[in-house]
Write an enzyme that holds these catalytic residues in place. Sequence first.
Site, PDB file in Angstrom:
ATOM      1  N   TYR A  71       0.824  -1.213   0.000  1.00  0.00           N
ATOM      2  CA  TYR A  71       0.000   0.000   0.000  1.00  0.00           C
ATOM      3  C   TYR A  71       0.862   1.268   0.000  1.00  0.00           C
ATOM      4  O   TYR A  71       0.385   2.340  -0.322  1.00  0.00           O
ATOM      5  CB  TYR A  71      -0.948   0.031   1.207  1.00  0.00           C
ATOM      6  CG  TYR A  71      -2.042  -1.027   1.161  1.00  0.00           C
ATOM      7  CD1 TYR A  71      -2.242  -1.801   0.029  1.00  0.00           C
ATOM      8  CD2 TYR A  71      -2.879  -1.239   2.239  1.00  0.00           C
ATOM      9  CE1 TYR A  71      -3.232  -2.772  -0.020  1.00  0.00           C
ATOM     10  CE2 TYR A  71      -3.874  -2.201   2.204  1.00  0.00           C
ATOM     11  CZ  TYR A  71      -4.041  -2.967   1.066  1.00  0.00           C
ATOM     12  OH  TYR A  71      -5.028  -3.920   1.025  1.00  0.00           O
ATOM     13  N   LYS A 112       3.358 -15.176   1.580  1.00  0.00           N
ATOM     14  CA  LYS A 112       3.299 -15.952   0.334  1.00  0.00           C
ATOM     15  C   LYS A 112       4.736 -16.188  -0.132  1.00  0.00           C
ATOM     16  O   LYS A 112       5.152 -15.742  -1.211  1.00  0.00           O
ATOM     17  CB  LYS A 112       2.499 -15.178  -0.732  1.00  0.00           C
ATOM     18  CG  LYS A 112       0.995 -15.246  -0.534  1.00  0.00           C
ATOM     19  CD  LYS A 112       0.381 -16.594  -0.881  1.00  0.00           C
ATOM     20  CE  LYS A 112       0.320 -16.809  -2.372  1.00  0.00           C
ATOM     21  NZ  LYS A 112      -0.183 -18.184  -2.689  1.00  0.00           N
ATOM     22  N   ASP A 126      -3.074 -17.812   1.339  1.00  0.00           N
ATOM     23  CA  ASP A 126      -4.277 -18.375   0.701  1.00  0.00           C
ATOM     24  C   ASP A 126      -4.810 -19.556   1.504  1.00  0.00           C
ATOM     25  O   ASP A 126      -6.022 -19.681   1.738  1.00  0.00           O
ATOM     26  CB  ASP A 126      -4.000 -18.758  -0.756  1.00  0.00           C
ATOM     27  CG  ASP A 126      -2.766 -19.630  -0.926  1.00  0.00           C
ATOM     28  OD1 ASP A 126      -1.896 -19.609  -0.036  1.00  0.00           O
ATOM     29  OD2 ASP A 126      -2.659 -20.353  -1.935  1.00  0.00           O
ATOM     30  N   ASP A 186      -5.386  -7.009   5.618  1.00  0.00           N
ATOM     31  CA  ASP A 186      -6.586  -6.253   5.259  1.00  0.00           C
ATOM     32  C   ASP A 186      -7.712  -7.227   4.911  1.00  0.00           C
ATOM     33  O   ASP A 186      -8.844  -7.134   5.403  1.00  0.00           O
ATOM     34  CB  ASP A 186      -6.237  -5.360   4.052  1.00  0.00           C
ATOM     35  CG  ASP A 186      -7.271  -4.288   3.807  1.00  0.00           C
ATOM     36  OD1 ASP A 186      -8.223  -4.184   4.604  1.00  0.00           O
ATOM     37  OD2 ASP A 186      -7.131  -3.543   2.817  1.00  0.00           O
ATOM     38  N   ASP A 217     -11.033  -8.858   7.515  1.00  0.00           N
ATOM     39  CA  ASP A 217     -12.449  -8.713   7.166  1.00  0.00           C
ATOM     40  C   ASP A 217     -13.158 -10.062   7.137  1.00  0.00           C
ATOM     41  O   ASP A 217     -14.320 -10.171   7.530  1.00  0.00           O
ATOM     42  CB  ASP A 217     -12.607  -8.014   5.805  1.00  0.00           C
ATOM     43  CG  ASP A 217     -12.712  -6.505   5.972  1.00  0.00           C
ATOM     44  OD1 ASP A 217     -12.303  -5.999   7.042  1.00  0.00           O
ATOM     45  OD2 ASP A 217     -13.190  -5.826   5.053  1.00  0.00           O
TER      46      ASP A 217
END
Length: 369
Positions: A142, A193, A226, A250, A254
């Site tokens: 970001y 990852k 994942d 992020d 959620d």
Amino acid sequence: MPRYNLFVLPGDGIGPEVMAEVEKIAAWFTREGIVQFEIDKGLVGGAAYDAHKTAISDADMARAQAADAVLLAAVGGPKWDGVPYEVRPEAGLLRLRKDMNLFANLRPAICYPALADASSLKRELVDGLDLMIVRELTGGVYFGEPKQIIDLGNGQRRGIDTQVYDTYEIERIGRIAFELARKRRNKVTSSDKRNVMKSGVLWNEVITALHAREYKDVELEHQLADALGMQLVRRPKQFDVIVTDNLFGDMLSDVAAMLTGSLGMLPSASLGEKNAKGETRKALYEPVHGSAPDIAGKGIANPIAMIGSFGMVLRYSFNLGVLADRIEKAISDVLEKGLRTADIAGGATKILSTSQMGDAILARLQAVV
Ligand code: NAD
């Protein structure tokens, strides 16, 4: 009696309504001589724009920096849709996070047994769930440079974001996670990852080395991001503390939020570096929900996420975990009795207003403290 300075920013929409319920509880603690809270109030978001034409004034920013902890409700609403971009309500929140250098975002996902049926997962998967996602908040893709869209000159354009992490950024977020785990069920799951990203390889190596050097007593496991997303909806109770980068955090936070059923129930904390004396950290606490303009002014908002955020202040900034436990127990007891605000009503027959829910939690707290 311990004394703490709490800087309170009610903000916009339902913000002042839910914050009023925290103020009731804090005033009771002070009256009873349990903790003395010196509450200082400021303006943020649309409320600050209306008063000073800015999303947070320099004076309030300085008070936030000086406080033992900052508690914010929510900002924003259609009233300020047309204001200049740099002073839009969210800019106040972003400035607080940036100027206080809040690099760690803590999002607990707790599923109260009385609300397990509100989750999109089966009751047995979420009943009693209590996990914590620690998301790195100031680095990663970001913020990494270059970050741009370039014209390739052949009718094509290229969008570029850069995922970048330095050792110190991974170490400091790792420390937060390991220290939290020591106060909980002593397990950290680190997620990256590394199979496809160099920053993931570094993340994995730094967390592994930090663990071996300083936190051998904590159980550490690694899961690819994942796979972790899949496990979160398959068997969420296997997790205690999950630590991950800005992007994965992020999304995963959620997903974890929805395991608990309702936005009106979720608190959060953002932590920065320790202060000069090394005793406390800069910290901002806030519910996950926004200003809910659709229900603002009606007195029907659920104050539990706000009260839970105050509980996190007690636990993480003031080291008053026992009082935080009692607040959580009071919330759980009230829900167990079938008391509900409209957003979590389910089949409940009697629906409480914001202040009735605050009163019910305070009454229960008075009975257990
Ligand atoms: P929202 O969280 O405000 O509301 C989403 C839905 O959840 C609405 O139907 C609302 O009524 C309901 N809801 C939220 N909190 C509730 C509570 N405590 N009790 C009962 N119901 C609740 O999100 P939104 O509608 O996308 O955004 C509204 C405004 O809030 C926007 O201006 C947005 O920019 C802002 N916002 C601010 C923050 C923040 O301050 N951190 C976060 C998200 C959104």
